[in-house]
Scaffold this motif. Structure first.
Motif, PDB file in Angstrom:
ATOM      1  N   PRO A 186     -10.993  -2.180   9.709  1.00 27.77           N
ATOM      2  CA  PRO A 186     -11.392  -1.919   8.322  1.00 27.77           C
ATOM      3  C   PRO A 186     -10.399  -1.029   7.587  1.00 27.77           C
ATOM      4  N   ASP A 187      -9.532  -0.370   8.346  1.00 23.06           N
ATOM      5  CA  ASP A 187      -8.552   0.544   7.757  1.00 23.06           C
ATOM      6  C   ASP A 187      -7.290  -0.162   7.284  1.00 23.06           C
ATOM      7  N   GLY A 188      -7.169  -1.461   7.551  1.00 15.26           N
ATOM      8  CA  GLY A 188      -5.913  -2.163   7.296  1.00 15.26           C
ATOM      9  C   GLY A 188      -5.792  -2.828   5.941  1.00 15.26           C
ATOM     10  N   HIS A 189      -6.790  -2.673   5.067  1.00 13.83           N
ATOM     11  CA  HIS A 189      -6.784  -3.327   3.758  1.00 13.83           C
ATOM     12  C   HIS A 189      -6.200  -2.415   2.676  1.00 13.83           C
ATOM     13  N   PRO A 190      -5.735  -3.001   1.587  1.00 13.64           N
ATOM     14  CA  PRO A 190      -5.229  -2.160   0.500  1.00 13.64           C
ATOM     15  C   PRO A 190      -6.289  -1.253  -0.113  1.00 13.64           C
ATOM     16  N   GLY A 191      -7.564  -1.711  -0.118  1.00 14.27           N
ATOM     17  CA  GLY A 191      -8.585  -0.913  -0.772  1.00 14.27           C
ATOM     18  C   GLY A 191      -8.213  -0.686  -2.224  1.00 14.27           C
ATOM     19  N   PRO A 192      -8.288   0.555  -2.716  1.00  8.77           N
ATOM     20  CA  PRO A 192      -7.929   0.802  -4.112  1.00  8.77           C
ATOM     21  C   PRO A 192      -6.426   0.724  -4.362  1.00  8.77           C
ATOM     22  N   TYR A 193      -5.634   0.753  -3.270  1.00  7.74           N
ATOM     23  CA  TYR A 193      -4.172   0.784  -3.433  1.00  7.74           C
ATOM     24  C   TYR A 193      -3.576  -0.611  -3.604  1.00  7.74           C
ATOM     25  N   MET A 194      -4.415  -1.524  -4.072  1.00  3.67           N
ATOM     26  CA  MET A 194      -3.883  -2.799  -4.528  1.00  3.67           C
ATOM     27  C   MET A 194      -3.166  -2.599  -5.864  1.00  3.67           C
ATOM     28  N   TYR A 195      -3.386  -1.438  -6.467  1.00  3.27           N
ATOM     29  CA  TYR A 195      -2.717  -1.073  -7.711  1.00  3.27           C
ATOM     30  C   TYR A 195      -1.978   0.251  -7.518  1.00  3.27           C
ATOM     31  N   ASP A 255      -1.026   3.992  -7.992  1.00  6.27           N
ATOM     32  CA  ASP A 255      -1.710   5.212  -8.439  1.00  6.27           C
ATOM     33  C   ASP A 255      -3.109   4.895  -8.981  1.00  6.27           C
ATOM     34  N   PRO A 256      -3.984   4.344  -8.131  1.00  6.76           N
ATOM     35  CA  PRO A 256      -5.271   3.845  -8.637  1.00  6.76           C
ATOM     36  C   PRO A 256      -6.181   4.938  -9.206  1.00  6.76           C
ATOM     37  N   VAL A 315     -12.945   1.923  -9.538  1.00  5.00           N
ATOM     38  CA  VAL A 315     -11.684   1.310  -9.131  1.00  5.00           C
ATOM     39  C   VAL A 315     -11.965   0.112  -8.239  1.00  5.00           C
ATOM     40  N   GLN A 316     -11.415  -1.025  -8.610  1.00  2.00           N
ATOM     41  CA  GLN A 316     -11.593  -2.222  -7.790  1.00  2.00           C
ATOM     42  C   GLN A 316     -10.857  -2.067  -6.470  1.00  2.00           C
ATOM     43  N   ASN A 317     -11.447  -2.596  -5.388  1.00  2.00           N
ATOM     44  CA  ASN A 317     -10.854  -2.533  -4.054  1.00  2.00           C
ATOM     45  C   ASN A 317     -10.559  -3.929  -3.530  1.00  2.00           C
ATOM     46  N   ASP A 318      -9.519  -4.036  -2.724  1.00  2.00           N
ATOM     47  CA  ASP A 318      -9.229  -5.273  -1.983  1.00  2.00           C
ATOM     48  C   ASP A 318      -9.486  -4.988  -0.511  1.00  2.00           C
ATOM     49  N   CYS A 319     -10.578  -5.524  -0.002  1.00  2.00           N
ATOM     50  CA  CYS A 319     -10.959  -5.333   1.401  1.00  2.00           C
ATOM     51  C   CYS A 319     -10.912  -6.657   2.151  1.00  2.00           C
ATOM     52  N   CYS A 370       0.816  -1.217   0.000  1.00  2.00           N
ATOM     53  CA  CYS A 370       0.000   0.000   0.000  1.00  2.00           C
ATOM     54  C   CYS A 370       0.849   1.266   0.000  1.00  2.00           C
ATOM     55  N   MET A 371       1.956   1.264   0.733  1.00  2.00           N
ATOM     56  CA  MET A 371       2.803   2.449   0.808  1.00  2.00           C
ATOM     57  C   MET A 371       3.424   2.758  -0.550  1.00  2.00           C
ATOM     58  N   ALA A 372       3.946   1.744  -1.197  1.00  2.00           N
ATOM     59  CA  ALA A 372       4.581   1.951  -2.495  1.00  2.00           C
ATOM     60  C   ALA A 372       3.573   2.358  -3.567  1.00  2.00           C
ATOM     61  N   HIS A 373       2.306   1.963  -3.370  1.00  2.00           N
ATOM     62  CA  HIS A 373       1.278   2.277  -4.354  1.00  2.00           C
ATOM     63  C   HIS A 373       0.633   3.633  -4.116  1.00  2.00           C
ATOM     64  N   GLY A 374       1.126   4.355  -3.113  1.00  2.00           N
ATOM     65  CA  GLY A 374       0.694   5.738  -2.947  1.00  2.00           C
ATOM     66  C   GLY A 374      -0.436   5.972  -1.982  1.00  2.00           C
ATOM     67  N   ARG A 375      -0.718   5.022  -1.082  1.00  2.00           N
ATOM     68  CA  ARG A 375      -1.761   5.298  -0.097  1.00  2.00           C
ATOM     69  C   ARG A 375      -1.371   6.552   0.692  1.00  2.00           C
ATOM     70  N   PRO A 376      -2.214   7.577   0.700  1.00  2.00           N
ATOM     71  CA  PRO A 376      -1.805   8.863   1.277  1.00  2.00           C
ATOM     72  C   PRO A 376      -1.828   8.912   2.801  1.00  2.00           C
ATOM     73  N   ASP A 377      -2.758   8.201   3.423  1.00  2.00           N
ATOM     74  CA  ASP A 377      -2.838   8.244   4.885  1.00  2.00           C
ATOM     75  C   ASP A 377      -1.906   7.198   5.481  1.00  2.00           C
ATOM     76  N   THR A 378      -1.345   7.493   6.650  1.00  2.00           N
ATOM     77  CA  THR A 378      -0.422   6.568   7.322  1.00  2.00           C
ATOM     78  C   THR A 378      -0.886   6.200   8.726  1.00  2.00           C
ATOM     79  N   GLY A 379      -2.042   6.702   9.134  1.00  2.00           N
ATOM     80  CA  GLY A 379      -2.508   6.438  10.494  1.00  2.00           C
ATOM     81  C   GLY A 379      -2.707   4.969  10.791  1.00  2.00           C
ATOM     82  N   TYR A 380      -3.024   4.171   9.775  1.00  2.00           N
ATOM     83  CA  TYR A 380      -3.268   2.743   9.987  1.00  2.00           C
ATOM     84  C   TYR A 380      -2.017   2.002  10.465  1.00  2.00           C
ATOM     85  N   LEU A 381      -0.848   2.643  10.356  1.00  2.00           N
ATOM     86  CA  LEU A 381       0.410   2.011  10.757  1.00  2.00           C
ATOM     87  C   LEU A 381       0.698   2.176  12.248  1.00  2.00           C
TER      88      LEU A 381
END
Length: 457
Positions: free
Chosen positions: A404-413, A415-416, A426-430, A129-140
């Motif tokens: 619920p915040d711990g999944h890739p969501g759209p950031y399975m790809y 720059d989704p 955009v497909q999500n991985d939840c 998720c980090m490499a794919h550009g997920r903008p929020d980091t609070g889930y970490l």
């Protein structure tokens, strides 16, 4: 001299004062003992012996489809949670308190994860998720706090020391792979793993070795644990064919080399499948186009878990290993967090954990969790531990349900939302977990369970 002076001073006290002093002392003693026991942390990871295991005297670094009996770290412990090594040695032969890791709460933790999306090279692309550009980091920045006990931050050195000269196998579906890759990332913060086998670009079968500890870690793709012929949408075959009384030869042929086995399964039973026993169809799940009896996935899920655990026990007992110690752990089911249908742009956009009481466990999730716990309890009731075979549940259903915040969501790809894409397209991985993320906690619990059972001390 001081004792004599104190005794002399006491004679000058009147009887009432002497009695008050005596009562005070008697009141303070139990309070002091209570204070001591509340401060002693548990569970306490037990250091392993460094002597080689007889089962791993020979190392094989190849894995092939037919038979590969192959065998193939690091931040310090929390200072408050981890006692000195001398204390560990003193309690090594004692029975430690058991911790119920399944119940607790997520609390903020500003320390963050041990690794990131660029420092670890074993993360599957879809969970990076980090490499794919997920903008929020609070889930970490959350840690799981069980009620009534502590869960220390993962220590790669401790885990590798416990697993020295041994083979850890992750067997199951993509959730098993997700957790295995998390463990490799955690361990790589202390000692670099060497990839010694990979089957193909799909990474369904992999093996690493930590040569510093002669420790082996393997992934076996086996979504039902039992024998299956997988569906193929490209060729128009949309049903899995699952044989509940036969076993997946890929991992069962390597069973003798395994010291810690982690099974993870569940999600593949929810998709269409035809089920067999004695080479006869006993039913089909979601198959209106066939003239087969509709069978619920709960029944076949329970059959697969039971037959697998029975076969593991049979092979262990008949394997001639005597009192060889082996741990068999089973992950409990984790529910998805789609808001909407998964195949119709359902998403998981939350950025914080649920609080207790905010979400209810789904019926399917609860029943599949209960099936695993019941089957493991049945194995314990059969006296399997007498033969050195230990069964454990890695019960993560509740803690996973709250994230619920711990999944890739759209950031399975990557720059989704690039190229003008909008959220509803955009497909999500939840289902799977970002790495780093909550899945790292699964391995913290696994580490504690291995240490608690004192398998390799």
């Amino acid at each position: 001299m001081k004792a004599a002076a104190l005794q002399q001073n006491q004679h000058h006290l009147n009887p009432r004062t002497r009695k008050l002093v005596t009562y005070t002392l008697f009141a303070l003693i139990p309070l002091a003992l209570l204070h001591y026991y509340l401060l002693v942390p548990y569970p306490i990871p037990i250091p392993a012996s460094t002597s080689p295991s007889h089962s791993q005297s020979q190392i094989h670094t190849t894995l092939n489809p037919s038979s590969s009996s192959g065998v193939l770290s690091h931040d310090e412990h929390d200072a408050v949670l981890q006692p000195p090594l001398k204390e560990l040695e003193n309690v090594q032969n004692q029975t430690l308190p058991q911790c119920d890791y399944s119940s607790g709460q997520w609390i903020p933790d500003d320390r963050g994860p041990l690794y990131n999306g660029t420092s670890c090279h074993t993360i599957k692309e879809n969970q990076n998720c980090m490499a794919h550009g997920r903008p929020d980091t609070g889930y970490l920045y959350w840690r799981w706090r069980p009620y009534g006990c502590s869960l220390p931050q993962f220590d790669p050195s401790s885990f590798l020391q416990i697993i020295r000269n041994r083979h850890v196998a992750f067997i199951g579906d993509s959730m098993a792979r997700n957790q295995a890759e998390s463990l490799m990332c955690l361990l790589a913060t202390g000692s670099r793993p060497e990839l010694v086998y990979r089957d193909s670009a799909e990474n369904r079968y992999r093996r690493w070795i930590f040569r510093s500890h002669n420790a082996t870690f393997s992934i076996y793709w086996s979504p039902f644990l039992v024998k299956r012929i997988e569906k193929s949408e490209k060729t128009g075959i949309r049903h899995n064919r699952v044989f509940l009384d036969a076993f997946d030869e890929r991992w069962i042929n390597d069973f003798e080399s395994m010291d810690v086995i982690l099974f993870s399964l569940g999600h593949w039973f929810l998709i269409p499948g035809i089920y067999y026993e004695n080479d006869q169809i006993i039913g089909c799940h979601v198959c209106p186009e066939f003239n087969h009896t509709e069978i619920g996935f709960f029944e076949v899920f329970q059959k697969a878990v039971r037959s697998t655990l029975d076969e593991v026990r049979r092979r262990h007992v008949e394997g001639g290993d005597g009192q060889r110690e082996r741990l068999v752990a089973v992950m409990t089911f984790t529910q998805a967090h789609f808001e909407g249908d998964w195949d119709k742009a359902g998403s998981c956009a939350k950025t914080q954990p649920y609080k207790e009481g905010e979400v209810e466990m789904e019926y399917t999730t609860g029943r599949m969790r209960r099936t695993v716990l019941d089957e493991l309890e049945r194995m314990g009731a059969h006296g399997s531990r007498v033969n050195g075979l230990h069964f454990q549940a890695v019960d993560v259903t509740q803690l996973a349900m709250l994230r619920p915040d711990g999944h890739p969501g759209p950031y399975m790809y990557p720059d989704p939302f690039g190229n003008g894409k909008t959220g509803d397209r955009v497909q999500n991985d939840c289902v799977h977990w970002c790495m780093p993320g909550p899945v790292d906690t699964f391995n913290e619990i696994l580490w504690q369970l291995v240490a608690q059972t004192a398998l390799f001390s």
